[in-house]
Design a protein around this motif. Structure first.
Motif, PDB file in Angstrom:
ATOM      1  N   PRO A  98       0.327-106.885  -8.735  1.00 39.78           N
ATOM      2  CA  PRO A  98      -0.316-105.996  -9.713  1.00 39.78           C
ATOM      3  C   PRO A  98      -0.384-104.542  -9.259  1.00 39.78           C
ATOM      4  O   PRO A  98      -0.322-103.640 -10.086  1.00 39.78           O
ATOM      5  CB  PRO A  98      -1.721-106.592  -9.876  1.00 39.78           C
ATOM      6  N   ASP A  99      -0.496-104.335  -7.954  1.00 43.71           N
ATOM      7  CA  ASP A  99      -0.627-102.941  -7.487  1.00 43.71           C
ATOM      8  C   ASP A  99       0.688-102.367  -6.990  1.00 43.71           C
ATOM      9  O   ASP A  99       0.845-101.155  -6.910  1.00 43.71           O
ATOM     10  CB  ASP A  99      -1.651-102.863  -6.341  1.00 43.71           C
ATOM     11  N   SER A 100       1.621-103.233  -6.623  1.00 43.02           N
ATOM     12  CA  SER A 100       2.822-102.690  -5.991  1.00 43.02           C
ATOM     13  C   SER A 100       4.082-102.774  -6.859  1.00 43.02           C
ATOM     14  O   SER A 100       5.150-102.375  -6.427  1.00 43.02           O
ATOM     15  CB  SER A 100       3.070-103.389  -4.655  1.00 43.02           C
ATOM     16  N   PHE A 101       3.945-103.297  -8.068  1.00 37.89           N
ATOM     17  CA  PHE A 101       5.134-103.361  -8.932  1.00 37.89           C
ATOM     18  C   PHE A 101       5.416-101.981  -9.540  1.00 37.89           C
ATOM     19  O   PHE A 101       4.551-101.361 -10.144  1.00 37.89           O
ATOM     20  CB  PHE A 101       4.936-104.398 -10.047  1.00 37.89           C
ATOM     21  N   LYS A 102       6.636-101.531  -9.331  1.00 40.82           N
ATOM     22  CA  LYS A 102       7.033-100.204  -9.848  1.00 40.82           C
ATOM     23  C   LYS A 102       8.328-100.366 -10.636  1.00 40.82           C
ATOM     24  O   LYS A 102       9.257-101.024 -10.173  1.00 40.82           O
ATOM     25  CB  LYS A 102       7.343 -99.226  -8.700  1.00 40.82           C
ATOM     26  N   GLU A 103       8.379 -99.733 -11.785  1.00 39.84           N
ATOM     27  CA  GLU A 103       9.607 -99.785 -12.585  1.00 39.84           C
ATOM     28  C   GLU A 103      10.619 -98.771 -12.047  1.00 39.84           C
ATOM     29  O   GLU A 103      10.243 -97.688 -11.594  1.00 39.84           O
ATOM     30  CB  GLU A 103       9.315 -99.412 -14.045  1.00 39.84           C
ATOM     31  N   MET A 104      11.892 -99.126 -12.159  1.00 38.03           N
ATOM     32  CA  MET A 104      12.938 -98.142 -11.922  1.00 38.03           C
ATOM     33  C   MET A 104      13.144 -97.396 -13.247  1.00 38.03           C
ATOM     34  O   MET A 104      12.760 -97.886 -14.301  1.00 38.03           O
ATOM     35  CB  MET A 104      14.255 -98.835 -11.541  1.00 38.03           C
ATOM     36  N   THR A 105      13.752 -96.244 -13.173  1.00 38.04           N
ATOM     37  CA  THR A 105      14.050 -95.500 -14.400  1.00 38.04           C
ATOM     38  C   THR A 105      15.559 -95.226 -14.452  1.00 38.04           C
ATOM     39  O   THR A 105      16.093 -94.750 -13.458  1.00 38.04           O
ATOM     40  CB  THR A 105      13.320 -94.138 -14.404  1.00 38.04           C
ATOM     41  N   PRO A 106      16.206 -95.519 -15.558  1.00 37.27           N
ATOM     42  CA  PRO A 106      15.761 -96.230 -16.744  1.00 37.27           C
ATOM     43  C   PRO A 106      15.645 -97.737 -16.473  1.00 37.27           C
ATOM     44  O   PRO A 106      16.175 -98.235 -15.472  1.00 37.27           O
ATOM     45  CB  PRO A 106      16.875 -95.950 -17.744  1.00 37.27           C
ATOM     46  N   ASN A 107      14.970 -98.414 -17.363  1.00 31.25           N
ATOM     47  CA  ASN A 107      14.773 -99.853 -17.164  1.00 31.25           C
ATOM     48  C   ASN A 107      14.920-100.595 -18.490  1.00 31.25           C
ATOM     49  O   ASN A 107      15.352-100.036 -19.471  1.00 31.25           O
ATOM     50  CB  ASN A 107      13.394-100.103 -16.537  1.00 31.25           C
ATOM     51  N   ARG A 108      14.571-101.861 -18.445  1.00 26.22           N
ATOM     52  CA  ARG A 108      14.653-102.754 -19.618  1.00 26.22           C
ATOM     53  C   ARG A 108      16.057-102.694 -20.247  1.00 26.22           C
ATOM     54  O   ARG A 108      17.029-102.740 -19.539  1.00 26.22           O
ATOM     55  CB  ARG A 108      13.559-102.399 -20.630  1.00 26.22           C
ATOM     56  N   GLU A 109      16.142-102.513 -21.570  1.00 24.77           N
ATOM     57  CA  GLU A 109      17.474-102.589 -22.189  1.00 24.77           C
ATOM     58  C   GLU A 109      18.339-101.378 -21.849  1.00 24.77           C
ATOM     59  O   GLU A 109      19.529-101.357 -22.146  1.00 24.77           O
ATOM     60  CB  GLU A 109      17.369-102.802 -23.709  1.00 24.77           C
ATOM     61  N   GLU A 110      17.744-100.380 -21.226  1.00 29.16           N
ATOM     62  CA  GLU A 110      18.550 -99.212 -20.831  1.00 29.16           C
ATOM     63  C   GLU A 110      18.816 -99.180 -19.334  1.00 29.16           C
ATOM     64  O   GLU A 110      19.270 -98.164 -18.793  1.00 29.16           O
ATOM     65  CB  GLU A 110      17.849 -97.929 -21.259  1.00 29.16           C
ATOM     66  N   SER A 111      18.528-100.279 -18.665  1.00 23.64           N
ATOM     67  CA  SER A 111      18.675-100.300 -17.212  1.00 23.64           C
ATOM     68  C   SER A 111      20.128-100.057 -16.790  1.00 23.64           C
ATOM     69  O   SER A 111      21.058-100.246 -17.579  1.00 23.64           O
ATOM     70  CB  SER A 111      18.240-101.673 -16.682  1.00 23.64           C
ATOM     71  N   ILE A 112      20.285 -99.667 -15.542  1.00 21.60           N
ATOM     72  CA  ILE A 112      21.639 -99.456 -15.020  1.00 21.60           C
ATOM     73  C   ILE A 112      22.128-100.777 -14.426  1.00 21.60           C
ATOM     74  O   ILE A 112      21.422-101.422 -13.649  1.00 21.60           O
ATOM     75  CB  ILE A 112      21.649 -98.349 -13.948  1.00 21.60           C
ATOM     76  N   CYS A 113      23.334-101.143 -14.800  1.00 21.34           N
ATOM     77  CA  CYS A 113      23.927-102.397 -14.323  1.00 21.34           C
ATOM     78  C   CYS A 113      24.194-102.305 -12.812  1.00 21.34           C
ATOM     79  O   CYS A 113      24.435-101.220 -12.285  1.00 21.34           O
ATOM     80  CB  CYS A 113      25.227-102.588 -15.093  1.00 21.34           C
ATOM     81  N   CYS A 114      24.187-103.449 -12.138  1.00 24.90           N
ATOM     82  CA  CYS A 114      24.408-103.448 -10.687  1.00 24.90           C
ATOM     83  C   CYS A 114      25.879-103.188 -10.344  1.00 24.90           C
ATOM     84  O   CYS A 114      26.214-102.797  -9.236  1.00 24.90           O
ATOM     85  CB  CYS A 114      23.957-104.772 -10.085  1.00 24.90           C
ATOM     86  N   GLY A 115      26.760-103.436 -11.298  1.00 24.69           N
ATOM     87  CA  GLY A 115      28.180-103.151 -11.073  1.00 24.69           C
ATOM     88  C   GLY A 115      29.001-104.359 -10.642  1.00 24.69           C
ATOM     89  O   GLY A 115      30.213-104.248 -10.447  1.00 24.69           O
ATOM     90  N   GLY A 116      28.349-105.512 -10.487  1.00 25.56           N
ATOM     91  CA  GLY A 116      29.092-106.668  -9.979  1.00 25.56           C
ATOM     92  C   GLY A 116      29.384-107.727 -11.027  1.00 25.56           C
ATOM     93  O   GLY A 116      30.103-108.687 -10.762  1.00 25.56           O
ATOM     94  N   GLY A 117      28.816-107.565 -12.235  1.00 25.45           N
ATOM     95  CA  GLY A 117      28.958-108.610 -13.261  1.00 25.45           C
ATOM     96  C   GLY A 117      30.314-108.588 -13.953  1.00 25.45           C
ATOM     97  O   GLY A 117      31.227-107.860 -13.560  1.00 25.45           O
ATOM     98  N   GLY A 118      30.421-109.432 -14.992  1.00 23.43           N
ATOM     99  CA  GLY A 118      31.641-109.456 -15.806  1.00 23.43           C
ATOM    100  C   GLY A 118      32.879-109.894 -15.044  1.00 23.43           C
ATOM    101  O   GLY A 118      34.000-109.676 -15.491  1.00 23.43           O
TER     102      GLY A 118
END
Ligand code: SF4
Ligand code: SF4
Lengths: 419, 213
Positions: free
Chosen positions: A331-351
């Protein structure tokens, strides 16, 4: 190579949905900056709209007056063998089908599925990169791209059961739920199997594994071959039918979820009354309904962030569940990256990109965007719900010598279960 | 026949060709098979469509628009100018009846829109990515639409320009089916499908999650 087959496939694929998408494009270029491969390299050929060029050309030249005219006047070129080979590299090595570009396009053009259609044409022309094709063939022959044959599966499952002291029900008729792991989990992250087994037992789920449906990964889907995609999905559905389950749970694998949950019904007869879901949805439901209880603040030391997987969050809609869970665990240490959710940046390894050796340099380059995001969030741990992303993260953490812990969400949940 | 009447007929013929051309294109698309999404829904398609056409276009909703707010603003403003120029066209027989402040406000907006639209040429030439993507049609579309808004502005200030505005309208309208300006029709299709697809999957516009916060 059969370029004409590719062209025919592009034309076949161009139903009214595809055609209206192609017609809506204004060539504004906004999608380029959405693509991690373009961002990482600045190569205009990696712009998503350029990746669908062959599909667009085939459509215009076949169906539109302007396209026919341009062709007749020599302004536009017909599609040649070298085009197919050229685009093969672009769309298999520099596209993870993450669909972030769709989220950015002002017209709302669904570029990911269109690029998948380009893959279908190129696969029919027989121009799939050799590494990827080798994995496809291995899966067709042995049942798994990572060599999880019947014997290997039995051995691994026995070992996991012994090592982590968990019960792994196998081929249990009458179970409600069939759980299908990916070979990445089986071979690289076996602790995930134990973790998920622990959670399912705690939740009182009547579940089973299946030898027949032992592999959820679908390299036919990466390749873009509808025939092979169907055969591979059919193995899982057949197993589910035989066991009489009501639900198939795809574990931490994004593209397999996309295939079984969203694509199967549009491609083949799926057995009635069997629901396909993802483990993260199940975890969310267990927590919400109180079927499992988690230790509040179990991960409160050191900032933790969540990596949204393209096929589970952006394309699968399971955006909120991992956050609900992480708000309990950290609860105290969770931080979102920006952008996130449906606009998140892909890791580059999929597909399927991670399976192609030649794509390694751009795969690593694309991951640098992720490193930047993690640093900005100040995170020491990155949680995720896809083992393909996890594989890319683990590899890149090592490649870049990063001081970051990579964690599977199921594993975190299992470790934080209240006794 | 007066020059105004002749050019008005020219404009109407051009508009007729444009409409027929678009209908023909649409017809050939609609004749292609449409595959319905048969996967079990996780969210509401209706909510997704609503979101796509409303909040989904708000600048704060998309990281890309928030970063590229100048391009976003330019896009909004020149599209507003084009719609206003279309309104000027419809009202053209009665422009002298408009109150002065409306005429001047419309002239300022269409004039600014023409300049912003024209700036697109420089943007396309300057940005290496856009340069590669651009086709002659992109430049032609910018030139013709900025001439359209520019002439609407000029007509509001000097009514004698009206015949030139009509001629340009006729040319532009007839060009629409062959150019990317036709996105004015397909935009609605693509956005609709986007909203429907991602609403169905529960990604956008749903009561829980981001959009309920
Ligand atoms: S963002 Fe959309 S409209 Fe713009 S170039 Fe890309 S696909 Fe075309
Ligand atoms: S789907 Fe993802 S990887 Fe492929 S072009 Fe779009 S943003 Fe790039």
């Amino acid at each position: 190579m059969q370029t004409q087959t590719a062209i025919n496939t592009f034309i076949e694929e161009t139903g009214s949905w595809v055609a209206s998408q192609l017609e809506a494009c204004t060539r504004c270029g906004m999608c380029a900056e959405a693509c991690h491969f373009y961002q990482a390299t600045g190569d205009p050929e990696f712009a998503p709209v350029w990746k669908i060029e062959l599909l667009k050309r085939a459509y215009e030249q076949r169906f539109t007056l302007t396209g026919k005219l341009k062709l007749a006047l020599g302004v536009d070129k017909p599609i040649h063998d070298e085009d197919v080979l050229h685009w093969s590299k672009i769309i298999y090595e520099a596209c993870t089908l993450c669909n972030k570009c769709s989220m950015v396009c002002p017209m709302g053009i669904s570029l990911g599925p269109l690029i998948h259609d380009v893959r279908t044409g190129i696969s029919k022309a027989g121009a799939v990169p050799a590494d990827l094709m080798a994995a496809v063939n291995k899966q067709m022959e042995e049942g798994s791209p990572l060599g999880v044959t019947d014997d290997v599966y039995n051995d691994r499952m026995e070992w996991v059961a012994d090592e982590w002291e968990v019960e792994l029900p196998m081929d249990q008729r009458g179970a409600d739920t069939l759980v299908v792991f990916s070979s990445i989990e089986i071979m690289k992250f076996p602790e995930n199997i134990a973790a998920i087994a622990k959670i399912l037992h705690k939740a009182g789920e009547k579940w089973t594994l299946s030898r027949k449906g032992r592999e959820v990964v679908n390299f036919g889907f990466y390749e873009g071959s509808p025939e092979r995609t169907k055969i591979i999905m059919g193995r899982v559905f057949d197993a589910a039918k035989e066991l009489g389950v009501k639900k198939i749970v795809v574990t931490e694998c994004g593209h397999a979820y996309d295939a079984l949950r969203w694509t199967a019904a549009n491609m083949m007869d799926v057995p009635a009354g069997i629901e396909v879901t993802h483990i993260v949805a199940l975890l969310g439901e267990y927590v919400k309904t109180g079927r499992i209880k988690l230790k509040q603040g179990a991960y409160n030391d050191g900032a933790i962030t969540f990596h949204d997987a393209c096929k589970i969050q952006r394309r699968g809609g399971h955006i909120q569940e991992p956050r609900d869970i992480l708000h309990i665990l950290a609860p105290d240490s969770f931080k979102e990256m920006t952008p996130n959710r449906e606009e998140s940046i892909c890791c580059g390894g999929g597909g399927g990109v991670i399976a192609i050796k030649e794509a390694d340099p751009i795969r690593y380059a694309a991951f640098e965007l992720k490193i930047d995001q993690i640093k900005k969030a100040g995170a020491k741990t990155v949680a995720m719900s896809c083992s393909n992303c996890r594989l890319q993260f683990v590899d890149c953490v090592q490649h870049f010598n990063l001081d970051v812990k990579v964690a599977g969400l199921s594993q975190m949940v299992a470790d934080a279960l209240e006794e | 026949m007066s020059i105004v009447l002749v050019t008005r007929i020219f404009a109407l013929v051009g508009i007729g060709i444009g409409i027929l051309g678009i209908l023909f294109r649409l017809g050939s698309i609609m004749n292609r098979p449409f595959k319905q999404d048969l996967a079990r829904a996780q969210g509401s398609s209706t909510r997704g469509v609503l979101y796509a056409f409303t909040l989904g276009m708000a600048p704060w909703e998309k990281e890309s628009t928030a970063i590229h707010w100048i391009a976003y603003l330019r896009g909004i403003l020149f599209h507003v100018g084009i719609f206003l120029a279309a309104a000027v066209l419809i009202a053209s027989p009665w422009l002298n009846l408009l109150p002065g402040w409306i005429t001047w406000t419309a002239a300022v907006i269409t004039g600014a829109s023409a300049l912003l639209d024209l700036a697109g040429i420089f943007m396309r030439l300057r940005d290496p990515n856009l340069r590669v993507l651009s086709l002659p049609d992109d430049f032609a579309a910018i030139l013709i639409t900025s001439a359209f808004t520019g002439l609407a502005c000029a007509t509001l200030i000097w009514p004698a320009i009206l015949p030139a505005f009509y001629v340009l309208t006729g040319l532009m309208a007839a060009y629409i089916p062959f150019s990317k300006i036709r996105h004015c029709v397909y935009f609605f299709y693509a956005k609709f499908f986007f909203g429907m697809g991602y609403g169905h999957r529960g990604v956008i516009g749903q009561p829980e999650g981001k959009y309920a916060e």
